[in-house]
Design an enzyme around this catalytic site. Structure first.
Site, PDB file in Angstrom:
ATOM      1  N   CYS A   1      54.644  -7.242  44.985  1.00 41.02           N
ATOM      2  CA  CYS A   1      55.100  -8.300  45.492  1.00 41.02           C
ATOM      3  C   CYS A   1      56.768  -8.723  45.531  1.00 41.02           C
ATOM      4  CB  CYS A   1      55.416  -9.786  44.653  1.00 41.02           C
ATOM      5  SG  CYS A   1      53.743 -10.523  44.047  1.00 41.02           S
TER       6      CYS A   1
ATOM      7  N   HIS B   1      61.037 -14.266  42.678  1.00 39.31           N
ATOM      8  CA  HIS B   1      60.137 -12.796  41.523  1.00 39.31           C
ATOM      9  C   HIS B   1      61.332 -11.387  42.342  1.00 39.31           C
ATOM     10  CE1 HIS B   1      56.184 -10.421  41.003  1.00 39.31           C
ATOM     11  NE2 HIS B   1      57.353 -10.613  39.731  1.00 39.31           N
TER      12      HIS B   1
ATOM     13  N   ASP C   1      50.831 -15.822  48.298  1.00 40.22           N
ATOM     14  CA  ASP C   1      51.013 -15.222  47.115  1.00 40.22           C
ATOM     15  C   ASP C   1      49.371 -13.963  47.332  1.00 40.22           C
ATOM     16  OD1 ASP C   1      51.676 -13.809  45.571  1.00 40.22           O
ATOM     17  OD2 ASP C   1      52.293 -14.828  43.797  1.00 40.22           O
ATOM     18  N   ASP C   2      49.339 -12.583  47.207  1.00 39.48           N
ATOM     19  CA  ASP C   2      48.049 -11.681  46.637  1.00 39.48           C
ATOM     20  C   ASP C   2      47.207 -13.266  47.962  1.00 39.48           C
ATOM     21  OD1 ASP C   2      49.935 -11.170  45.061  1.00 39.48           O
ATOM     22  OD2 ASP C   2      48.435 -11.525  43.109  1.00 39.48           O
TER      23      ASP C   2
ATOM     24  N   ASP D   1      52.892 -12.084  51.316  1.00 40.40           N
ATOM     25  CA  ASP D   1      53.174 -10.755  50.861  1.00 40.40           C
ATOM     26  C   ASP D   1      53.178  -9.598  50.526  1.00 40.40           C
ATOM     27  OD1 ASP D   1      52.067 -11.296  48.469  1.00 40.40           O
ATOM     28  OD2 ASP D   1      54.024 -11.549  46.833  1.00 40.40           O
TER      29      ASP D   1
END
Length: 572
Positions: free
Chosen positions: A73, A134, A33-34, A340
């Site tokens: 995201c 999410h 993530d990120d 992502d």
């Protein structure tokens, strides 16, 4: 006698090899993530230690030109799971809300979409998602779980239905929303002033002034309320689910990686020896803010808490890979690692590194927000140590999973992902993509054109972020409605100019030829988009009290619980 035994052993070996050859591969997907393009050793980082992820690149295929469909995201993850642009599922908003902000809202991945987990389910796989989802929960009524992972092809879920940010862990951190000093006092003073105006206007019979003061009071209250919620009722989104049940509220971020890994290892153990293969998606919370690591990794890197989180994530990957090795499933397991979208530049030391690429998370189409690492390992099928420079997309995972599982692609919808197995195997060096479309919300901000002649990759940019002069830092929070239209569009060769610094001459014949081809491709692409409900409409993103879950009662009372499955060492 001995000859008979030898013949039986030989027959058994032949049968075993035949069964292994016919058995469908297990599939393990790691989603960071990120994570920035340059945050891993195998992508040039020399100061962070990522030996386990690097080993995937050494033993498999490393992609240097993989792009996400969005720089935030929710839409990016929807495209990865479905192999379709997010516009087709209603996850390309026309507003500035581009993610599922609340778990207790009705937006999410529509049940009509088909995820790659639903494909593997058709092929008899056991599917688990561990970590961040999410993509929504309830849809039409509380408890319908229409957007939940268990309604999208997964058989087991443990993790976050939303994401972690701000004071998610209730430890005083303020990262996304930075509360100004004395904010509540300032709001109270404003309200008192407005009330004084109301009293004066009412007594003086200034109806216009009175109505205006009422309007200002109402607007101030509306603006203040969600801010108050975010800064005080942290448990709105801070919860861990096991399947449909809340098992931890608020979620404790310290030690969460240990718990996610334990759940993944448990799933592999329970799946080992079963007749059916498995799909395991490890969707890490790292390295999204708020960053918290376990004691073993605290202070382990030269890059503060962000570096510690990257290295803890690498450890997590290593634990899963070790389990595949020890259970004899390494060779026949397709492993994929990606992020992502790009790193969050505006967070400074709490964000990652996108290397030479301009921009980052939430910026729309600049390379830094959409160019992501990508690694495949499948020892029985793919060569070791191969590097692929041809452009590919996160959406290409969908058809690859379908091919690995022996399932035909759905024929009732457009699939934007392409079969990249020949590219990964080294049977071809040419990408199956000719055009790739890059959106900021619902705005088509750039188009990538890959001529079949090779050597160049053109990127026509029609909208750019509103950066501070001389920087790639957004002025007003990287909003899609703040993009600056480029007329004529800028065209870059992102092979020779990866930082998008030197557009080609807009008066040249080359520019005209490229622009003409891109314009024709855009018409075809837009004609293929069917009208769908926006999952990011205000009614769908709105927090809804009936949808708010509470583990021990009715919100907001007694909304605290801890997972009895895990002892204290999983929280340090």
């Amino acid at each position: 006698m001995s000859n008979n035994i030898a013949q039986r052993v030989l027959i058994l070996c032949i049968l075993t090899q035949s069964l292994n050859a016919e058995r469908k591969p297990n599939i393990v997907v790691f989603i960071a993530d990120d994570l920035g393009y340059a945050d891993l050793g195998c992508y040039g980082n020399t100061t962070l230690r990522t030996p386990n992820i690097d080993s995937l690149a050494r033993d498999g295929v490393r992609l240097t030109h993989q792009v996400a469909t969005a720089s935030v995201c929710t839409p990016s993850r929807a495209a990865l799971l479905t192999g379709r642009h997010q516009m087709r599922s209603g996850l390309a908003p026309s507003t500035n809300i581009r993610i599922n902000f609340w778990v207790a809202s009705r937006g999410g991945l529509p049940p009509s979409e088909i995820t790659f987990a639903e494909l593997t389910e058709q092929a008899g796989y056991r599917n688990a998602l561990i970590g961040k989802w999410h993509l929504g929960n309830h849809r039409d009524r509380p408890g319908d779980h229409a957007h939940h992972p268990l309604s999208q092809g997964f058989h087991y879920f443990y993790g976050l239905l939303g994401t972690n940010f701000d004071d998610f862990a209730n430890d005083g951190s303020k990262v996304v929303l930075k509360q100004r000093p004395y904010f509540n006092i300032q709001i109270l003073a404003s309200w008192l002033s407005i009330v004084a105006c109301l009293i004066y206007a009412y007594r003086a019979k200034y109806i216009g002034v009175f109505l205006f003061a009422v309007l200002v009071f109402s607007l101030t209250a509306i603006c203040w309320y969600p801010y108050y919620i975010m800064n005080n009722l942290y448990f709105l989104n801070s919860m861990l689910h096991r399947n449909h049940d809340i098992v931890e509220q608020p979620a404790e971020l310290v030690g969460l990686s240990k718990r996610l890994v334990h759940e993944g290892l448990e799933f592999i153990t329970n799946s080992t020896g079963a007749d059916s293969p498995f799909l395991l998606v490890m969707s890490f919370v790292h390295v999204h803010t708020v960053l918290r690591v376990s004691r073993d990794w605290d202070g382990s890197s030269a890059h503060g808490i962000f570096g510690d989180a990257v290295q803890e994530m690498d450890w997590s990957v290593g634990q899963i890979l070790d389990a595949l090795d020890s259970s004899g499933q390494r060779d026949n397991t397709l492993v994929y690692f990606t992020s992502d979208h790009g790193a969050h530049k505006e967070l400074g030391v709490h964000g990652g590194c996108n290397g030479v690429f301009k921009g980052g998370k939430a910026h729309g189409a600049p390379e830094g927000g959409i160019r992501v690492p990508g690694i495949f390992r499948w020892p029985a099928v793919l060569p070791a140590g191969r590097t692929v420079d041809a452009p590919v997309s996160l959406m290409d995972l969908f058809p690859l999973v379908a091919k690995a599982a022996g399932i035909a692609l759905p024929d009732d919808r457009v699939i934007d992902g392409h079969d990249i197995l020949p590219l990964l195997k080294g049977e071809s060096d040419v990408t199956p993509h000719e055009f790739m479309f890059h959106y900021c919300g619902s705005i088509l901000a750039a188009v990538r054109y890959i001529p079949k002649t090779g050597g160049r990759v053109w990127k026509q940019v029609s909208h750019v972020p509103n950066y501070f002069p001389g920087t790639d830092v957004c002025r007003f929070g990287c909003r899609c409605d703040d993009l600056i239209l480029q007329d004529p569009p800028l065209i870059y060769d992102v092979i020779s100019d990866p930082s998008e610094s030197h557009p080609i001459d807009s008066l040249s014949k080359e520019y005209a030829d490229i622009s003409k081809k891109v314009e024709a491709a855009v018409k075809i692409h837009k004609a293929s988009l069917e009208p769908v409900e926006s999952m990011f409409s205000y009614t769908n993103v709105l927090w809804r009290y009936p949808y708010q879950e509470c583990c021990n009662g009715t919100f907001p009372f007694n909304c605290q619980c801890s997972d009895s499955k895990y002892p204290s060492e999983f929280y340090i």
